[in-house]
Scaffold this active site. Sequence first.
Site, short mmCIF file in Angstrom:
data_model
loop_
_atom_site.label_atom_id
_atom_site.label_comp_id
_atom_site.label_asym_id
_atom_site.label_seq_id
_atom_site.Cartn_x
_atom_site.Cartn_y
_atom_site.Cartn_z
N GLY A 158 -81.99 41.56 -9.26
CA GLY A 158 -83.13 41.48 -8.37
C GLY A 158 -84.03 42.48 -8.74
O GLY A 158 -84.58 43.33 -8.10
N SER A 182 -77.51 48.44 3.22
CA SER A 182 -78.53 48.81 4.20
C SER A 182 -78.13 49.69 5.36
O SER A 182 -76.67 49.60 5.42
CB SER A 182 -79.03 47.54 4.69
OG SER A 182 -79.80 47.24 5.91
N GLY A 184 -89.82 44.89 -5.99
CA GLY A 184 -89.25 45.53 -4.78
C GLY A 184 -88.36 46.90 -5.14
O GLY A 184 -88.64 47.36 -6.30
N ALA A 204 -88.03 49.48 -8.72
CA ALA A 204 -88.22 50.83 -8.74
C ALA A 204 -86.95 51.43 -9.36
O ALA A 204 -86.87 52.44 -10.09
CB ALA A 204 -88.12 51.19 -7.25
N ALA A 231 -73.96 41.38 8.81
CA ALA A 231 -72.55 41.00 7.97
C ALA A 231 -72.42 41.23 6.58
O ALA A 231 -71.49 41.72 6.19
CB ALA A 231 -72.06 39.51 8.81
N CYS A 277 -81.20 34.77 -14.26
CA CYS A 277 -79.95 34.73 -13.41
C CYS A 277 -79.81 34.71 -12.05
O CYS A 277 -80.53 35.61 -11.41
CB CYS A 277 -78.99 35.97 -14.02
SG CYS A 277 -77.26 36.22 -13.34
N TYR A 326 -77.23 38.83 8.23
CA TYR A 326 -77.58 39.85 7.08
C TYR A 326 -76.64 41.12 7.62
O TYR A 326 -76.29 41.84 6.52
CB TYR A 326 -79.22 40.07 7.40
CG TYR A 326 -79.89 40.96 6.42
CD1 TYR A 326 -79.93 42.53 6.93
CD2 TYR A 326 -80.17 40.75 5.24
CE1 TYR A 326 -80.28 43.31 6.19
CE2 TYR A 326 -80.51 41.77 4.31
CZ TYR A 326 -80.80 43.01 4.73
OH TYR A 326 -81.39 44.04 4.00
N THR A 340 -91.38 46.42 0.92
CA THR A 340 -91.23 45.32 0.12
C THR A 340 -91.66 44.08 0.62
O THR A 340 -91.64 43.75 1.70
CB THR A 340 -89.78 45.31 -0.68
OG1 THR A 340 -89.01 44.56 0.37
CG2 THR A 340 -89.12 46.54 -0.95
N1 LIG Z 1 -86.58 45.88 2.06
C1 LIG Z 1 -85.87 46.64 3.10
O1 LIG Z 1 -86.38 46.88 4.18
C2 LIG Z 1 -84.55 46.67 2.60
C3 LIG Z 1 -84.12 46.17 1.69
N2 LIG Z 1 -82.64 46.10 1.43
C4 LIG Z 1 -82.02 45.30 0.46
O2 LIG Z 1 -82.53 45.91 -0.83
C5 LIG Z 1 -82.25 44.51 -1.90
C6 LIG Z 1 -83.52 44.44 -2.78
O3 LIG Z 1 -84.34 43.86 -1.65
P1 LIG Z 1 -86.21 44.08 -1.70
O4 LIG Z 1 -86.34 44.94 -2.99
O5 LIG Z 1 -86.36 44.77 -0.23
O6 LIG Z 1 -86.50 42.68 -1.64
P2 LIG Z 1 -87.59 41.85 -2.40
O7 LIG Z 1 -87.78 40.54 -2.06
O8 LIG Z 1 -88.77 42.63 -2.87
O9 LIG Z 1 -86.71 41.74 -4.13
C7 LIG Z 1 -85.47 41.09 -4.17
C8 LIG Z 1 -85.29 40.51 -5.63
O10 LIG Z 1 -84.12 39.90 -5.87
C9 LIG Z 1 -84.33 38.54 -6.31
N3 LIG Z 1 -83.71 37.68 -6.10
C10 LIG Z 1 -83.34 36.86 -4.75
N4 LIG Z 1 -82.31 36.18 -4.83
C11 LIG Z 1 -81.91 36.22 -6.03
C12 LIG Z 1 -80.68 35.58 -6.51
N5 LIG Z 1 -79.84 34.46 -5.88
N6 LIG Z 1 -80.36 36.00 -7.60
C13 LIG Z 1 -81.12 37.04 -8.43
N7 LIG Z 1 -82.12 37.56 -7.83
C14 LIG Z 1 -82.61 37.27 -6.80
C15 LIG Z 1 -85.85 38.24 -5.89
O11 LIG Z 1 -86.44 37.44 -6.88
C16 LIG Z 1 -86.60 39.70 -6.02
O12 LIG Z 1 -86.95 39.99 -7.16
C17 LIG Z 1 -81.74 43.45 -1.02
O13 LIG Z 1 -80.34 43.59 -1.20
C18 LIG Z 1 -82.07 44.05 0.31
O14 LIG Z 1 -81.20 43.42 1.26
C19 LIG Z 1 -81.97 47.15 2.11
C20 LIG Z 1 -82.44 47.95 3.01
C21 LIG Z 1 -83.95 47.76 3.47
C1 LIG Z 2 -85.20 42.57 10.57
C2 LIG Z 2 -84.49 43.14 9.59
C3 LIG Z 2 -85.64 43.79 8.58
C4 LIG Z 2 -85.35 44.36 7.73
C5 LIG Z 2 -84.04 44.02 6.89
C6 LIG Z 2 -84.04 45.16 5.89
O1 LIG Z 2 -83.83 44.60 4.45
C7 LIG Z 2 -83.15 46.37 6.04
O2 LIG Z 2 -81.84 46.23 5.83
C8 LIG Z 2 -83.49 47.19 7.06
C9 LIG Z 2 -82.43 47.96 7.84
C10 LIG Z 2 -82.94 48.93 8.71
C11 LIG Z 2 -82.07 49.51 9.52
C12 LIG Z 2 -82.50 50.52 10.45
C13 LIG Z 2 -81.74 50.82 11.63
C14 LIG Z 2 -80.53 50.52 11.95
C15 LIG Z 2 -80.05 50.78 13.02
C16 LIG Z 2 -78.61 50.57 13.56
O3 LIG Z 2 -78.49 49.28 13.20
C17 LIG Z 2 -77.73 51.67 13.54
C18 LIG Z 2 -77.59 51.82 11.89
C19 LIG Z 2 -76.95 52.73 11.53
C20 LIG Z 2 -76.34 53.84 12.37
C21 LIG Z 2 -75.66 54.86 11.28
C22 LIG Z 2 -75.28 55.92 12.12
O4 LIG Z 2 -76.19 56.61 12.81
O5 LIG Z 2 -74.00 56.17 12.08
#
Ligand SMILES: NC(=O)C1=CN([C@@H]2O[C@H](COP(=O)(O)OP(=O)(O)OC[C@H]3O[C@@H](n4cnc5c(N)ncnc54)[C@H](O)[C@@H]3O)[C@@H](O)[C@H]2O)C=CC1
Ligand SMILES: CC/C=C\C[C@H](O)C(=O)/C=C/C=C/C=C\C=C\[C@@H](O)C/C=C\CCC(=O)O
Length: 257
Positions: free
Chosen positions: A12, A138, A16, A20, A153, A63, A151, A188
């Site tokens: 990935g 996350s 995003g 970075a 899970a 990939c 998500y 992102t």
């Molecule tokens: N954006 C957010 O708020 C948060 C994101 N994350 C996690 O961070 C990771 C990166 O996500 P972001 O950078 O936010 O999203 P993004 O959508 O900007 O980047 C995701 C990247 O993964 C690639 N991708 C998607 N499916 C794929 C596959 N099957 N095989 C290979 N590459 C694939 C996409 O093409 C993209 O380049 C993810 O695992 C996401 O769950 C975790 C916490 C917060």
């Molecule tokens: C609708 C989903 C939006 C964004 C998904 C994004 O990829 C992502 O993963 C963002 C996650 C943000 C989570 C923010 C807070 C979560 C709060 C509660 O679920 C409690 C979480 C952790 C508690 C940890 C602790 O204090 O022990």
Amino acid sequence: MVLTGKTAVVTGAAMGIGKAITEILLQNGAKVVLLDVNETAAKSLLEDLRKQHGQDRTLFLSCNVESEEQIKAAFQKTVETFGGIDILCNNAGILNEGEWEKTVSINLLGVIRSTYASLQHMNKLTGGRGGVIVNTASMAGLGPLLSCPVYTATKHGVVGFTRAMAAASAASGYGIRYNVICPSFVQTELLDNITLKLGQFSHLEDATQQLVEVLGILTPSEVAQCVFELVTDETKNGEALMIFPKGKQYITFPSMQ
Ligand SMILES: NC(=O)C1=CN([C@@H]2O[C@H](COP(=O)(O)OP(=O)(O)OC[C@H]3O[C@@H](n4cnc5c(N)ncnc54)[C@H](O)[C@@H]3O)[C@@H](O)[C@H]2O)C=CC1
Ligand SMILES: CC/C=C\C[C@H](O)C(=O)/C=C/C=C/C=C\C=C\[C@@H](O)C/C=C\CCC(=O)O
């Protein structure tokens, strides 16, 4: 771990957080293989990275982490090109409660497929050099996000799998460290069109929006800095690092002892 001369694989990597992570690893001397399904974004990024870091420190391989065959081929090409794998960032992930089986296949099964495929190349017991794997979970891997149960899970699964692999590696002598990042919201494209991505739980978007307002939003670079810490600090194995705009915290889990 000093990154000069080391080879990293980032899934990935085209956008995003993965972009970075790729940038900070290159800035600190590593060679980086970018894996992604978005060829257009990846090739555009690769062109920019090669202007900054030279022609011979990056490689893009299309990939899909849903395919064990594509992952294995990408790792084999990486080893043939750069001589081995020292760092793996399993970062690829999606948010799609409507297509929840795809979400599981990418977010959790993709991390498992990639981790297992990397063993033959990284495991010191099978001729590897050891190294470190950092998985992107996350904060939803530590507590529930009511608007995206699947998500949540998948990310809980990534946290548990990472911690178990860390323990297995330490007990087996693989020479590989396994750590996981748990960011809160990050600016992102994953956050774009969130209503559509919540499927049957879209009526709960406001509750999540309130969380965003309380916690704030991270930049991808802030997250990548934490990945860099887990990669380079060789004392870190089995750690879950919670990251939010106000700071970061290593999670202490209930001890079985
Ligand atoms: N954006 C957010 O708020 C948060 C994101 N994350 C996690 O961070 C990771 C990166 O996500 P972001 O950078 O936010 O999203 P993004 O959508 O900007 O980047 C995701 C990247 O993964 C690639 N991708 C998607 N499916 C794929 C596959 N099957 N095989 C290979 N590459 C694939 C996409 O093409 C993209 O380049 C993810 O695992 C996401 O769950 C975790 C916490 C917060
Ligand atoms: C609708 C989903 C939006 C964004 C998904 C994004 O990829 C992502 O993963 C963002 C996650 C943000 C989570 C923010 C807070 C979560 C709060 C509660 O679920 C409690 C979480 C952790 C508690 C940890 C602790 O204090 O022990």
